[in-house]
Write an enzyme that holds these catalytic residues in place. Structure first.
Site, PDB file in Angstrom:
ATOM      1  N   LEU A 144      41.217  35.044   2.385  1.00  9.70           N
ATOM      2  CA  LEU A 144      41.251  35.260   1.055  1.00  9.70           C
ATOM      3  C   LEU A 144      42.649  34.334   0.972  1.00  9.70           C
ATOM      4  O   LEU A 144      43.533  34.264   1.843  1.00  9.70           O
ATOM      5  CB  LEU A 144      41.778  36.616   0.711  1.00  9.70           C
ATOM      6  CG  LEU A 144      41.069  37.589   0.526  1.00  9.70           C
ATOM      7  CD1 LEU A 144      41.419  39.151   0.271  1.00  9.70           C
ATOM      8  CD2 LEU A 144      40.055  37.637  -0.683  1.00  9.70           C
ATOM      9  N   ASP A 145      43.183  33.858  -0.179  1.00 14.55           N
ATOM     10  CA  ASP A 145      44.061  33.029  -0.523  1.00 14.55           C
ATOM     11  C   ASP A 145      45.362  33.792  -0.371  1.00 14.55           C
ATOM     12  O   ASP A 145      45.363  34.901  -0.500  1.00 14.55           O
ATOM     13  CB  ASP A 145      44.235  32.688  -2.137  1.00 14.55           C
ATOM     14  CG  ASP A 145      42.967  31.685  -2.493  1.00 14.55           C
ATOM     15  OD1 ASP A 145      42.335  30.876  -1.448  1.00 14.55           O
ATOM     16  OD2 ASP A 145      42.671  31.343  -3.635  1.00 14.55           O
ATOM     17  N   ARG A 146      46.410  33.365   0.187  1.00 11.11           N
ATOM     18  CA  ARG A 146      47.562  33.804   0.402  1.00 11.11           C
ATOM     19  C   ARG A 146      47.989  34.726  -0.766  1.00 11.11           C
ATOM     20  O   ARG A 146      48.513  35.888  -0.598  1.00 11.11           O
ATOM     21  CB  ARG A 146      48.662  32.883   0.853  1.00 11.11           C
ATOM     22  CG  ARG A 146      50.089  33.482   1.274  1.00 11.11           C
ATOM     23  CD  ARG A 146      51.006  32.677   1.890  1.00 11.11           C
ATOM     24  NE  ARG A 146      51.409  31.745   0.708  1.00 11.11           N
ATOM     25  CZ  ARG A 146      52.525  31.822  -0.057  1.00 11.11           C
ATOM     26  NH1 ARG A 146      53.210  32.889   0.139  1.00 11.11           N
ATOM     27  NH2 ARG A 146      52.849  31.092  -0.974  1.00 11.11           N
ATOM     28  N   LEU A 147      47.869  34.315  -1.968  1.00 16.62           N
ATOM     29  CA  LEU A 147      48.347  34.913  -3.087  1.00 16.62           C
ATOM     30  C   LEU A 147      47.663  35.980  -3.727  1.00 16.62           C
ATOM     31  O   LEU A 147      47.891  36.954  -4.351  1.00 16.62           O
ATOM     32  CB  LEU A 147      48.723  33.913  -4.183  1.00 16.62           C
ATOM     33  CG  LEU A 147      49.655  32.781  -3.938  1.00 16.62           C
ATOM     34  CD1 LEU A 147      49.996  32.042  -5.154  1.00 16.62           C
ATOM     35  CD2 LEU A 147      51.097  33.379  -3.122  1.00 16.62           C
ATOM     36  N   THR A 148      46.468  36.091  -3.098  1.00 20.14           N
ATOM     37  CA  THR A 148      45.309  37.006  -3.689  1.00 20.14           C
ATOM     38  C   THR A 148      45.443  38.145  -2.745  1.00 20.14           C
ATOM     39  O   THR A 148      45.512  37.996  -1.300  1.00 20.14           O
ATOM     40  CB  THR A 148      43.853  36.600  -3.322  1.00 20.14           C
ATOM     41  OG1 THR A 148      43.829  35.553  -4.311  1.00 20.14           O
ATOM     42  CG2 THR A 148      42.824  37.429  -4.041  1.00 20.14           C
TER      43      THR A 148
END
Length: 313
Positions: A144-148
């Site tokens: 997953l994206d770091r910000l998600t």
């Protein structure tokens, strides 16, 4: 059929849940020693490689230190530990929602990367869980994206990792995301968005271009209030930043997004305000090893929906 050469096991243990770096010496080349190749390949600065060699920090497959004059042998492997960056700890819990002898399912917070990369190494889902659960061979089946925030699937046994990764490659995992963005009554939903997305190396944001679609997302509005909407997002493909790009293309950029519609760049270290309001809510699949039907649900809450004043401050 030609058999792939076996990679020997690492002679060095993990450090802080992070694997040592493995370097294979390529065929050909004009290097006389291992030291000469590492100096040219690593570009680590004057004296860095020599200092590591003199301190015995670079080792061969037998665990013995590589000397400055060790001859270059094509196909040889060497290992060393990278210098861990000075990372700001992500001050949010990483929850384990399921664990058996084959898999671990974690519910990750915003701002925590999935796997070591760039400046995020020890402060990642993988490194944290290797340390906390005592499973040094734990691997990530996807990212997953770091910000998600939300659900991440990890594998316990290296030999089974490919079977779980193939679920994502073959689109056999049902994924549902939740997002908070502006509400626009002029945008007709539900709808399926199809486009071609490219992500170029060195650029932070992906973009849509003309051509055969490679990204498909189902976008649904579940409720709205006070000018904000709560959306259910169902990706049919897995392009980089796909849901963020498609929401932005509808004129509904996800709240807290630092890339879409405008690249604002990373915030200062330690700034965990206004997280991206995107959550991997549901993960559902048939276990390729046990045959069990799994359905996992994240218990996290998107604060721009539940407590907007707390999120926006």
């Amino acid at each position: 059929m030609r058999r792939k050469p076996r990679i020997p096991p690492s002679p060095l243990p993990q450090r802080e849940g992070v694997d040592p770096v493995r370097v294979k010496l390529p065929q050909g080349g004009a290097w006389g020693t291992v030291r000469d190749h590492l100096v040219a390949r690593l570009a680590a600065g004057d004296g860095v490689v020599d200092g590591m060699l003199d301190a015995g920090l670079i080792v061969g497959a037998d665990g013995r230190p590589v000397e400055r004059d060790t001859a270059y042998v094509p196909g040889m492997f060497v290992w060393f530990h990278r210098e861990l960056p000075d990372e700001e700890r992500v001050p949010f819990a990483l929850d384990v929602v399921y664990r058996d002898e084959h898999i671990v399912v974690a519910d990750k917070p915003h701002f925590l990367a999935t796997t070591p990369r760039g400046s995020h190494v020890a402060e990642t889902v993988l490194a944290r869980l290797r340390r906390d659960l005592g499973i040094p061979e734990l691997g990530a089946a996807h990212r997953l994206d770091r910000l998600t925030a939300g659900l991440v699937l990890l594998t316990v046994r290296p030999g089974e990792r490919g079977a779980y990764q193939s679920l994502f490659r073959d689109k056999l995992v049902h994924k549902e995301y939740e997002a908070v963005a502006a509400y626009d009554p002029e945008v007709t939903l539900p709808r399926t968005v199809r486009s071609r997305i490219v992500k170029e190396r060195g650029l932070l944001a992906a973009r849509e271009v003309a051509g055969e679609p490679n990204a498909v997302s189902r976008i649904e509005l579940t409720e709205h209030r006070d000018g904000r909407g709560r959306y259910r997002l169902l990706p049919r493909t897995g392009q980089t930043h796909q849901l963020r790009v498609h929401m932005n293309a509808l004129g509904l950029p996800i709240l807290g997004d630092p890339l879409y519609p405008v690249v604002t760049g990373p915030g200062p270290a330690g700034d965990f305000r206004r997280p991206l309001q995107l959550l991997a809510r549901v993960l559902e699949f048939t276990d390729p090893v046990t045959g069990h039907e799994h359905r996992f649900l994240s218990e996290r809450v998107l604060t721009a929906w539940s407590a907007y004043e707390d999120w926006v401050r």
